[in-house]
Design an enzyme around this catalytic site. Structure first.
Site, PDB file in Angstrom:
ATOM      1  N   GLU A  11       0.801  -1.216   0.000  1.00 14.97           N
ATOM      2  CA  GLU A  11       0.000   0.000   0.000  1.00 14.97           C
ATOM      3  C   GLU A  11       0.842   1.278   0.000  1.00 14.97           C
ATOM      4  OE1 GLU A  11      -3.740  -2.007   2.418  1.00 14.97           O
ATOM      5  OE2 GLU A  11      -2.397  -0.615   3.436  1.00 14.97           O
ATOM      6  N   GLY A  77     -13.096  -4.610   3.195  1.00 12.75           N
ATOM      7  CA  GLY A  77     -14.191  -5.444   2.740  1.00 12.75           C
ATOM      8  C   GLY A  77     -15.481  -4.653   2.692  1.00 12.75           C
ATOM      9  N   MET A 174      -9.034  -2.946   9.489  1.00 14.07           N
ATOM     10  CA  MET A 174      -8.397  -3.217  10.773  1.00 14.07           C
ATOM     11  C   MET A 174      -7.596  -2.053  11.363  1.00 14.07           C
ATOM     12  SD  MET A 174      -7.190  -7.156   9.960  1.00 14.07           S
ATOM     13  CE  MET A 174      -6.644  -7.500  11.638  1.00 14.07           C
ATOM     14  N   GLU A 175      -7.657  -0.862  10.758  1.00 14.39           N
ATOM     15  CA  GLU A 175      -6.834   0.242  11.256  1.00 14.39           C
ATOM     16  C   GLU A 175      -7.532   1.595  11.363  1.00 14.39           C
ATOM     17  OE1 GLU A 175      -4.632  -2.939   9.585  1.00 14.39           O
ATOM     18  OE2 GLU A 175      -5.710  -1.482   8.351  1.00 14.39           O
ATOM     19  N   ASP A 198     -12.690  -7.097  -1.282  1.00 10.47           N
ATOM     20  CA  ASP A 198     -13.505  -8.292  -1.107  1.00 10.47           C
ATOM     21  C   ASP A 198     -14.862  -7.884  -0.563  1.00 10.47           C
ATOM     22  OD1 ASP A 198     -13.547  -8.760   2.029  1.00 10.47           O
ATOM     23  OD2 ASP A 198     -11.471  -8.284   1.516  1.00 10.47           O
TER      24      ASP A 198
END
Length: 231
Positions: A11, A77, A174-175, A198
């Site tokens: 990233e 996601g 997650m961040e 996803d």
């Protein structure tokens, strides 16, 4: 100076490769690369995965580099049927879906003793990013909505439906909410940029490797355009 955080090497690598006058500084196991991107001063860093890494990284950006804004670029996601793989979500606000202190009277997702449930993203940054995205990624859709974060990779229909029902999230990762919390406490404007890799359901493991590269390509184009235009 603008701080740019990515959770994974993929990233941030392409952004760092496009920087001029780059210098590398190491702290807390992270590589902070300062220099110019699109002619503007930035510091680009891979935080590592998860909320603790993300919050620690943000605080270092504030303390060591005196950043005046933070953006977090990466993948997520989708939690909404209308948001397809490859599309972009920009944060209106962020919250931590895996926080639960309901026994003490707090709403699910609310951190005890915090005065807000969700941390609001910066409206000006979001508007600019949306305009930039439509310009450089015309083949995809850009959405503005809530980003929900937790130290979990969501890959079940049941959990996805719960996140939608409970928090009205647009995407999950997650961040972002940890970066949002650290920015909020330091009174620094922030924006979470997420490309959908996803569907956050039973197909997640199948979709993820195939679409990750495409999602990252979209975010890199967007971030470069944003940096050119910001302030």
């Amino acid at each position: 100076m603008l701080g740019i955080i990515g959770a994974m090497e993929e990233e941030v690598k392409k952004l760092q490769e496009n920087m001029e006058e780059a210098e590398v500084h190491k702290k807390a196991g992270m590589r902070f690369v300062t220099g110019k991107l699109e002619g503007r001063p930035v510091v680009v860093v891979r935080s590592g995965i998860g909320k603790v890494n993300a919050a620690l990284c943000t605080q270092i950006l504030v303390d060591e580099y005196r950043v005046t804004g933070v953006i977090n670029t990466g993948i997520a996601g989708s939690l909404q049927a209308k948001i397809d793989i490859g599309d972009i979500v920009l944060s209106t606000d962020v919250l931590q879906h895996d926080v639960d202190a309901a026994v003490f009277g707090y709403e699910p997702g609310q951190i005890p003793q915090m005065d807000v449930l969700a941390f609001p993203g910066d409206e000006e940054m979001r508007r600019l990013a949306a305009a930039c995205c439509r310009k450089v990624n015309p083949e995809i859709q850009v959405y503005e909505g809530r980003v929900v974060s937790g130290d979990q990779f969501i890959s079940s229909d049941e959990k996805k439906k719960w996140l939608c029902r409970k928090f009205a999230g647009f995407c999950t990762e997650m961040e972002g909410a940890a970066i949002g919390q650290a920015s909020y406490l330091n009174q620094i404007p922030f924006l979470i940029i997420r490309a959908i890799s996803d569907k956050a359901d039973n197909s997640a493991s199948m979709d993820y490797p195939e679409f990750e590269a495409r999602a990252i390509e979209h975010t890199v184009k967007l971030v470069k355009a944003f940096v050119r235009s910001w302030q």
